[in-house]
Design an enzyme around this catalytic site. Structure first.
Site, PDB file in Angstrom:
ATOM      1  N   GLY A  36       0.819  -1.212   0.000  1.00 38.59           N
ATOM      2  CA  GLY A  36       0.000   0.000   0.000  1.00 38.59           C
ATOM      3  C   GLY A  36       0.848   1.255   0.000  1.00 38.59           C
ATOM      4  N   ASP A  37       1.919   1.261   0.798  1.00 41.96           N
ATOM      5  CA  ASP A  37       2.812   2.413   0.831  1.00 41.96           C
ATOM      6  C   ASP A  37       3.491   2.627  -0.519  1.00 41.96           C
ATOM      7  OD1 ASP A  37       2.680   3.475   3.482  1.00 41.96           O
ATOM      8  OD2 ASP A  37       3.708   1.696   4.201  1.00 41.96           O
ATOM      9  N   THR A  38       3.993   1.545  -1.100  1.00 40.63           N
ATOM     10  CA  THR A  38       4.724   1.671  -2.355  1.00 40.63           C
ATOM     11  C   THR A  38       3.809   2.096  -3.497  1.00 40.63           C
ATOM     12  OG1 THR A  38       6.214  -0.076  -1.586  1.00 40.63           O
ATOM     13  CG2 THR A  38       6.313   0.498  -3.911  1.00 40.63           C
ATOM     14  N   ALA A  98       3.172   5.733  -3.077  1.00 40.55           N
ATOM     15  CA  ALA A  98       4.349   6.512  -3.471  1.00 40.55           C
ATOM     16  C   ALA A  98       4.446   6.638  -4.982  1.00 40.55           C
ATOM     17  CB  ALA A  98       5.611   5.853  -2.911  1.00 40.55           C
TER      18      ALA A  98
END
Length: 402
Positions: free
Chosen positions: A182-184, A187
């Site tokens: 989810g973070d990647t 980003a």
């Protein structure tokens, strides 16, 4: 291959001359900053100073496996960046940050919505001083909406975005992917947004606004995940179908699955019509290759259990290397399921410069992922190791206009 000497790249870089102030911590914001830095942007990472009970800096410095007190992950996430220590809880720290942002093109933050405004560093205040400023804001739920004030991590974004429910064997508890997808994903959506905003800024250049007008990029973790969920919503909207977990298979597309071998497992994507025929011929099932019901995907989906059992029986009697040799020769997409060791020992990774050795400040050689994507004219480069906390504070602040 010897460790990188951290010299200047041999050719111009796509984002050379772009100045970025990174205020985020951990994964999403810093991954966006890392991606921009890989292609030549000057990324100035602002980190908090040490405090009682805290070593200071981005908490990722202390995450997972450490060498002399610093995560080796740091050499990936913060390569090519400059570290400046500022205490944003103080008026002096916030004013210095604002002065740095005055001279920047982009600011990246991934705090809870409202935090930047509380510090006097919201977009309205910053853009009044720097009209060309582009601000990337990454948060769990976005800057608006009824959930905006909730704390959100990647694990929650993956769940709300629909990914976690599908990531399971039927009837079993859903599992996480093992990395913070989810973070990647957030980003990367943020980087796309920055590039779009830079292009739009070019179109608004005037004598009064020589850099053009900036804007805010609002990326929510759950939305970045949801954007990658393919047919999940249309199938529910059109048919009331709630897609269910399917383990290693790809529901509605056949055959595409993981299959056991005598000494491991492989994944096989035989779901193209001509590929399916080649796969069946390669495993000695010409009868299925010529079966008219299996000539297209809808027919194969109806008989997917039979097809998977047939493929599994063939792979199960052979070593992984044998399966790879036969199916690669038949032009059928197939691959072993790689561990970190498999990646490190794979010649294709090396040939593509996707494994790059770098040296930390205290002499440890660490292999890190190479640059993605690969540009022919203005390639990215790893020019700096991950910085020590505050390593560049004096040099960066000395450039501020008095």
């Amino acid at each position: 291959m010897s460790p990188l000497p951290f010299s200047a790249p041999p050719s111009p870089q796509a984002l050379g001359g772009l100045r970025v102030i990174e205020l985020g911590q951990l994964i999403a914001g810093p991954f966006a900053g890392k991606t921009l830095a890989d292609f030549g942007a000057e990324v100035i990472k602002i980190e908090p100073p040490p405090a009682e009970g805290s070593a200071g800096g981005d908490p990722l410095r202390q995450w997972r496996m450490l060498h002399n007190g610093t995560s080796v992950w740091w050499q990936v996430q913060s390569r090519n960046k400059h570290s400046v220590v500022l205490d944003l809880r103080t008026p002096e720290g916030r004013e210095t940050a604002a002065r740095l942002i005055d001279e920047a093109d982009v600011v990246i933050e991934n705090f809870k919505p409202g935090t930047m405004e509380k510090w006097g560093l919201g977009y309205d205040a910053l853009s009044a001083r720097n009209p060309g400023l582009i601000m990337l804001r990454i948060s769990g739920y976005g800057q608006t909406g009824p959930y905006k004030d909730r704390p959100g991590f990647a694990v929650v974004g993956e769940a709300m975005g629909g990914m976690r429910y599908l990531n399971a064997e039927p009837g079993r508890i859903p599992v996480r992917a093992g990395v913070s997808l989810g973070d990647t994903l957030a980003a990367l959506h943020g980087v796309i947004g920055i590039l779009l905003a830079l292009q739009a800024r070019h179109a608004t250049v005037t004598s009064e606004v020589p850099k053009g007008r900036g804007q805010v990029i609002d990326v929510a973790l759950y939305e970045a995940v949801f954007n990658c969920m393919e047919s999940l919503l249309p199938e529910y909207s059109a048919f009331g179908a709630v897609r269910q977990p399917a383990g290693s298979a790809l529901p509605g597309i056949a055959p595409s699955n993981a299959y056991p071998c005598a000494d491991g497992m492989v994944v096989i994507g035989g779901n193209g019509d001509s590929i399916f025929k080649r796969l069946m011929i390669a495993i000695g099932r010409d009868d299925l290759a010529t079966d008219p019901e299996l000539a297209s995907n809808p027919g194969r989906v109806k008989r997917v259990a039979e097809i998977d059992a047939t493929i599994g029986a063939w792979t199960g009697a052979r070593a992984v290397s044998q399966v790879l040799d036969v199916l690669n020769a038949a032009s059928v997409p197939v691959g072993r399921i790689y561990t970190a060791q498999d990646i490190a020992e794979d010649p294709h990774y090396r040939a593509r410069e996707m494994i790059v050795p770098v040296t930390t400040h205290d002499g440890l050689t660490v292999e890190v992922p190479g640059i993605v994507p690969k540009l022919s004219g203005t390639p990215g480069a790893i020019q700096r190791r991950g910085p020590l906390l505050g390593e560049d504070t004096e040099a960066v602040l000395s450039r501020l206009k008095k």
